[in-house]
Enzyme design. Structure first.
Site, mmCIF file in Angstrom:
data_model
loop_
_atom_site.group_PDB
_atom_site.id
_atom_site.type_symbol
_atom_site.label_atom_id
_atom_site.label_comp_id
_atom_site.label_asym_id
_atom_site.label_seq_id
_atom_site.Cartn_x
_atom_site.Cartn_y
_atom_site.Cartn_z
ATOM 1 N N ASN A 1 0.816 -1.210 0.000
ATOM 2 C CA ASN A 1 0.000 0.000 0.000
ATOM 3 C C ASN A 1 0.850 1.261 0.000
ATOM 4 O O ASN A 1 0.404 2.330 -0.438
ATOM 5 C CB ASN A 1 -0.905 0.004 1.252
ATOM 6 N N ARG B 1 -8.343 5.365 1.611
ATOM 7 C CA ARG B 1 -7.623 4.779 0.464
ATOM 8 C C ARG B 1 -6.616 5.742 -0.142
ATOM 9 O O ARG B 1 -5.583 5.305 -0.671
ATOM 10 C CB ARG B 1 -8.612 4.321 -0.616
ATOM 11 N N ASP C 1 1.743 7.035 0.277
ATOM 12 C CA ASP C 1 0.673 6.176 -0.226
ATOM 13 C C ASP C 1 0.805 5.961 -1.727
ATOM 14 O O ASP C 1 0.715 6.906 -2.505
ATOM 15 C CB ASP C 1 -0.673 6.859 0.092
ATOM 16 N N ARG D 1 -0.021 -12.385 3.159
ATOM 17 C CA ARG D 1 -0.818 -11.489 3.991
ATOM 18 C C ARG D 1 -0.742 -10.139 3.299
ATOM 19 O O ARG D 1 0.354 -9.652 3.044
ATOM 20 C CB ARG D 1 -0.252 -11.366 5.396
ATOM 21 N N ASP E 1 -0.921 -6.483 3.750
ATOM 22 C CA ASP E 1 -0.899 -5.476 4.807
ATOM 23 C C ASP E 1 -1.741 -4.258 4.410
ATOM 24 O O ASP E 1 -1.750 -3.857 3.242
ATOM 25 C CB ASP E 1 0.560 -5.028 5.010
ATOM 26 N N HIS F 1 -6.720 0.024 3.012
ATOM 27 C CA HIS F 1 -6.262 1.311 2.471
ATOM 28 C C HIS F 1 -6.039 1.263 0.974
ATOM 29 O O HIS F 1 -5.498 2.209 0.399
ATOM 30 C CB HIS F 1 -5.012 1.738 3.226
ATOM 31 N N GLU G 1 -5.424 -7.929 5.449
ATOM 32 C CA GLU G 1 -5.607 -7.280 6.750
ATOM 33 C C GLU G 1 -6.600 -6.142 6.595
ATOM 34 O O GLU G 1 -6.309 -5.123 5.974
ATOM 35 C CB GLU G 1 -4.292 -6.738 7.306
ATOM 36 N N ARG H 1 -4.492 -18.859 12.727
ATOM 37 C CA ARG H 1 -3.084 -18.446 12.777
ATOM 38 C C ARG H 1 -2.685 -18.260 14.229
ATOM 39 O O ARG H 1 -3.382 -17.580 14.987
ATOM 40 C CB ARG H 1 -2.892 -17.130 12.023
HETATM 41 C C1 AAO Z 1 5.276 4.320 12.484
HETATM 42 C C2 AAO Z 1 5.011 5.272 13.633
HETATM 43 C C3 AAO Z 1 4.119 6.405 13.160
HETATM 44 C C4 AAO Z 1 4.787 7.115 11.978
HETATM 45 C C5 AAO Z 1 4.994 6.076 10.877
HETATM 46 C C6 AAO Z 1 5.638 6.645 9.640
HETATM 47 O O1 AAO Z 1 4.346 4.557 14.680
HETATM 48 O O2 AAO Z 1 3.958 7.331 14.233
HETATM 49 O O3 AAO Z 1 3.960 8.161 11.513
HETATM 50 O O4 AAO Z 1 5.818 5.031 11.362
HETATM 51 O O5 AAO Z 1 6.895 7.191 9.972
HETATM 52 C C7 AAO Z 1 3.115 -0.404 11.826
HETATM 53 C C8 AAO Z 1 2.936 0.309 13.178
HETATM 54 C C9 AAO Z 1 2.855 1.802 12.999
HETATM 55 C C10 AAO Z 1 4.072 2.271 12.219
HETATM 56 C C11 AAO Z 1 4.011 1.593 10.845
HETATM 57 C C12 AAO Z 1 5.116 2.061 9.930
HETATM 58 O O6 AAO Z 1 1.732 -0.150 13.761
HETATM 59 O O7 AAO Z 1 2.858 2.407 14.289
HETATM 60 O O8 AAO Z 1 4.043 3.693 12.085
HETATM 61 O O9 AAO Z 1 4.148 0.195 11.036
HETATM 62 O O10 AAO Z 1 6.376 1.816 10.510
HETATM 63 C C13 AAO Z 1 -4.573 1.011 10.865
HETATM 64 C C14 AAO Z 1 -4.520 0.261 9.533
HETATM 65 C C15 AAO Z 1 -3.912 -1.132 9.672
HETATM 66 C C16 AAO Z 1 -2.558 -1.047 10.377
HETATM 67 C C17 AAO Z 1 -2.819 -0.391 11.745
HETATM 68 C C18 AAO Z 1 -1.552 -0.310 12.571
HETATM 69 O O11 AAO Z 1 -5.823 0.145 9.032
HETATM 70 O O12 AAO Z 1 -3.727 -1.693 8.382
HETATM 71 O O13 AAO Z 1 -3.308 0.936 11.545
HETATM 72 N N1 AAO Z 1 -1.909 -2.363 10.501
HETATM 73 C C19 AAO Z 1 -0.887 -2.698 9.488
HETATM 74 C C20 AAO Z 1 0.248 -3.469 10.122
HETATM 75 C C21 AAO Z 1 1.012 -2.553 11.062
HETATM 76 C C22 AAO Z 1 1.706 -1.453 10.271
HETATM 77 C C23 AAO Z 1 0.908 -1.013 9.109
HETATM 78 C C24 AAO Z 1 -0.296 -1.541 8.780
HETATM 79 C C25 AAO Z 1 1.571 -0.070 8.178
HETATM 80 O O14 AAO Z 1 -0.273 -4.588 10.807
HETATM 81 O O15 AAO Z 1 1.962 -3.279 11.820
HETATM 82 O O16 AAO Z 1 1.906 -0.327 11.120
HETATM 83 O O17 AAO Z 1 2.292 -0.880 7.270
HETATM 84 C C26 AAO Z 1 -8.868 2.025 13.687
HETATM 85 C C27 AAO Z 1 -9.058 1.623 12.230
HETATM 86 C C28 AAO Z 1 -7.933 0.711 11.780
HETATM 87 C C29 AAO Z 1 -6.579 1.342 12.087
HETATM 88 C C30 AAO Z 1 -6.526 1.623 13.589
HETATM 89 C C31 AAO Z 1 -5.166 2.208 13.983
HETATM 90 O O18 AAO Z 1 -9.026 0.862 14.507
HETATM 91 O O19 AAO Z 1 -10.286 0.939 12.095
HETATM 92 O O20 AAO Z 1 -8.038 0.473 10.381
HETATM 93 O O21 AAO Z 1 -5.545 0.431 11.732
HETATM 94 O O22 AAO Z 1 -7.569 2.545 13.932
HETATM 95 O O23 AAO Z 1 -4.987 3.412 13.301
HETATM 96 C C32 AAO Z 1 -11.131 0.409 18.088
HETATM 97 C C33 AAO Z 1 -11.917 0.545 16.799
HETATM 98 C C34 AAO Z 1 -11.019 0.191 15.620
HETATM 99 C C35 AAO Z 1 -9.837 1.126 15.651
HETATM 100 C C36 AAO Z 1 -9.101 0.867 16.949
HETATM 101 C C37 AAO Z 1 -7.841 1.660 17.061
HETATM 102 O O24 AAO Z 1 -10.784 -0.927 18.302
HETATM 103 O O25 AAO Z 1 -13.020 -0.327 16.832
HETATM 104 O O26 AAO Z 1 -11.701 0.308 14.373
HETATM 105 O O27 AAO Z 1 -9.954 1.203 18.052
HETATM 106 O O28 AAO Z 1 -8.193 3.016 17.040
#
Ligand code: AAO
Length: 512
Positions: A115, A173, A182, A210, A212, A216, A248, A352
């Site tokens: 993505n 997206r 993006d 998977r 990721d 988005h 994911e 998993r």
């Molecule tokens: C890091 C730093 C950032 C910096 C960035 C760029 O932490 O501060 O800006 O680098 O320099 C992982 C880490 C991130 C990291 C990133 C890149 O988790 O912290 O950022 O690597 O190094 C969303 C996405 C989902 C994503 C998740 C973490 O939709 O796809 O955020 N997971 C995957 C991977 C993950 C990775 C990435 C994606 C990026 O598994 O390891 O990030 O490649 C809501 C939304 C979700 C959203 C969450 C968090 O969820 O629905 O879609 O996930 O917010 O933003 C309740 C709600 C639920 C909500 C949740 C959390 O449960 O019901 O909907 O609260 O708010």
């Protein structure tokens, strides 16, 4: 003739929902942050012999190297190019791992970060795992190559360029996820780079991906990419085998984007599963185990044959992603084993198992400020190998949940009962429940604060069974509890709420 073509089409088109695991192997393990050499060894010495179906590996391609915080685990979610060198090893080591694991029937599933690239404003020069030059500010990634024309910033309509509202599908997206550059996946050129990256991995022998941050990416762009993936390498897979796809998509309800937009393209992570199971096993909000009678679609989850299920994942075990405080993790070992045991015994979804490393949590205002800490590493930041102790546990900070007897034995249980219907449910109206899988397995849980002592219909043939939770069958004896099933299929279960593990499981391959 027509029906033959239809059957062929159904067979082919349904395949990306199929895990491609070898017959009789039903579960994959996420060996989070493991080095390729260690995974290859684990396939041969442990995962193959114990019937695991495959391994989800950490992102395999060239990623940013971050100094502050020091080498966080999440640097691997910031691609710099599609060269196959990362914190876990180089291309030769990756190829070696895939071959060695495939050769023992343990297949490899790659965490594909397609993505985005790295965070905007990231470093320049050789802050990458392959030493590739890049300039994030200029959106210049010459090792792909990508330039600023290949990114979405011009399309994003928010002031910050970031996702500001998850109820606006366009932002989700077309804007930056946590600042990550993006990619413009509607562009033929960008799709081509990604398809080449994934087809290269397929040619090496991987069994699937998977995807990721699938939420988005527009489903139409995703489909255009997935449709161009080659069939799997016939050195290990039958001709025409499609790569297994699990996307994911975090959807706990209430947002603008639903998992249903993606279930036509492959399986999808069912995040409600772990969040709800954690609530029930922790008995929060009046939840109780007896409510799990209709677990699965009955709880509003997606269709079982579209679901990828897990108790915790690398994000929500540390407060990233979704699920919150209810998520069960290795930090709560006793109830975690119950959660994983329930998942592996129940027929819903493709399972998993998480395999983690330990870190010291430090909660400040409810958030673990150490959530960034990377894998066990040497002073120079390189990831440590995984030492195996005499008692089969792992050392040096690797948790190896997949090697915990209760979890390993339940992965075998899932293999033994594969294809058998959910049956013989019993509950006490509170937190003592039991259910079987046809005539091949039966499991009993005591999550009440008192003794369980009950005689139940198991559906199993008569015999003396070894409980695979308190021990296992070794040679002609049980190392733990023995359960005697009478000729009418009934058995008495006595499980104290003070037991190390307040649940028991038996199956026909653990019968004396
Ligand atoms: C890091 C730093 C950032 C910096 C960035 C760029 O932490 O501060 O800006 O680098 O320099 C992982 C880490 C991130 C990291 C990133 C890149 O988790 O912290 O950022 O690597 O190094 C969303 C996405 C989902 C994503 C998740 C973490 O939709 O796809 O955020 N997971 C995957 C991977 C993950 C990775 C990435 C994606 C990026 O598994 O390891 O990030 O490649 C809501 C939304 C979700 C959203 C969450 C968090 O969820 O629905 O879609 O996930 O917010 O933003 C309740 C709600 C639920 C909500 C949740 C959390 O449960 O019901 O909907 O609260 O708010």
């Amino acid at each position: 003739m027509k029906c033959l073509i239809l059957l062929l089409f159904i067979g082919l088109s349904s395949a990306q929902f199929n895990s491609n695991t070898r017959a009789g192997r039903t579960t994959i393990v996420h060996l989070f942050e493991w080095r390729w050499d260690d995974i290859a060894a684990e396939c041969e010495r442990y995962l193959g012999p114990n019937g695991f179906g495959g391994v989800q590996v950490s992102p395999v391609n060239d990623h940013i190297v971050l100094q502050n915080p020091w080498r966080p685990w999440y640097e691997r979610y910031q691609p710099i190019s599609y060269k196959l060198c990362s914190r876990s090893g180089n291309e030769q080591q990756f190829r070696n791992m895939v071959t060695r694991c495939n050769n023992v029937g343990v297949y490899i599933y790659v965490d594909a970060i397609i993505n985005h690239m790295c965070g905007g404003g990231g470093g320049t020069g050789t802050h990458s795992s392959c030493g590739s030059y890049f300039n994030a500010n200029a959106k210049d990634f010459p090792s792909v190559p990508y330039s600023e024309w290949d990114f979405n910033d011009a399309k994003c309509r928010t002031g910050s360029g970031e996702i500001e509202n998850y109820n606006d599908a366009y932002q989700v997206r077309d804007c930056r996820l946590v600042g990550l550059l993006d990619l413009a996946l509607e562009k033929e050129y960008v799709r081509g780079r990604i398809v080449d990256f994934m087809n290269n991995l397929i040619s090496i022998g991987v069994a699937g991906f998977r995807i990721d941050a699938a939420k988005h990416m527009w489903p139409g762009d995703m489909k255009a990419i997935l449709d161009r993936l080659n069939n799997l390498n016939t050195s290990w897979f039958a001709g025409g085998t499609r790569p297994f796809i699990f996307q994911e998509v975090i959807d706990l309800g209430g947002e603008g984007i639903s998992v249903n937009e993606y279930t036509g393209l492959g399986r999808v992570t069912e995040f409600k599963y772990g969040a709800k199971l954690g609530h029930v096993i922790r008995k929060w909000d009046g939840e109780r185990l007896s409510y799990l009678r209709n677990w699965g679609e009955g709880w509003g989850f997606m269709a079982s044959n579209r679901a990828l299920v897990f108790v915790d994942n690398h994000d929500n075990q540390r407060g990233h992603g979704a699920g919150g405080a209810s998520i069960l993790t290795f930090f709560d070992a006793r109830i975690y084993k119950m959660g994983v045991g329930f998942m592996l015994a129940h027929p819903y979804g493709f399972a998993r198992i998480m395999s983690s490393y330990r870190w010291t949590r430090n909660f400040v205002n409810g958030k673990d400020v150490n959530d960034w800490i990377g894998p066990p590493a040497h002073a120079d930041g390189t990831t440590k190998n995984v030492p195996i102790n005499a008692d089969s546990t792992c050392g040096d900070g690797w948790v190896c949940e997949h090697r915990w007897r209760q979890i390993k034995n339940m992965a075998i249980f899932r293999n033994v009962v594969d294809g058998q219907a959910f049956s013989n449910w019993w509950d006490n109206g509170s937190n003592q429940v039991a259910f079987g899988r046809g005539n091949r397995g039966f499991i009993v849980f005591n999550n009440d604060d008192w003794q369980l002592d009950v005689t139940l219909s198991t559906g199993l043939p008569a015999g003396t069974y070894c409980d695979v939770i308190s021990g296992q069958k070794e040679g002609s004896r049980c190392t733990g509890r023995q359960i005697s099933v009478a000729s009418n299929g009934t058995a008495r279960f006595q499980i104290s709420n003070n037991d190390e593990d307040p649940f028991a499981a038996i199956h026909v391959d653990a019968r004396l």
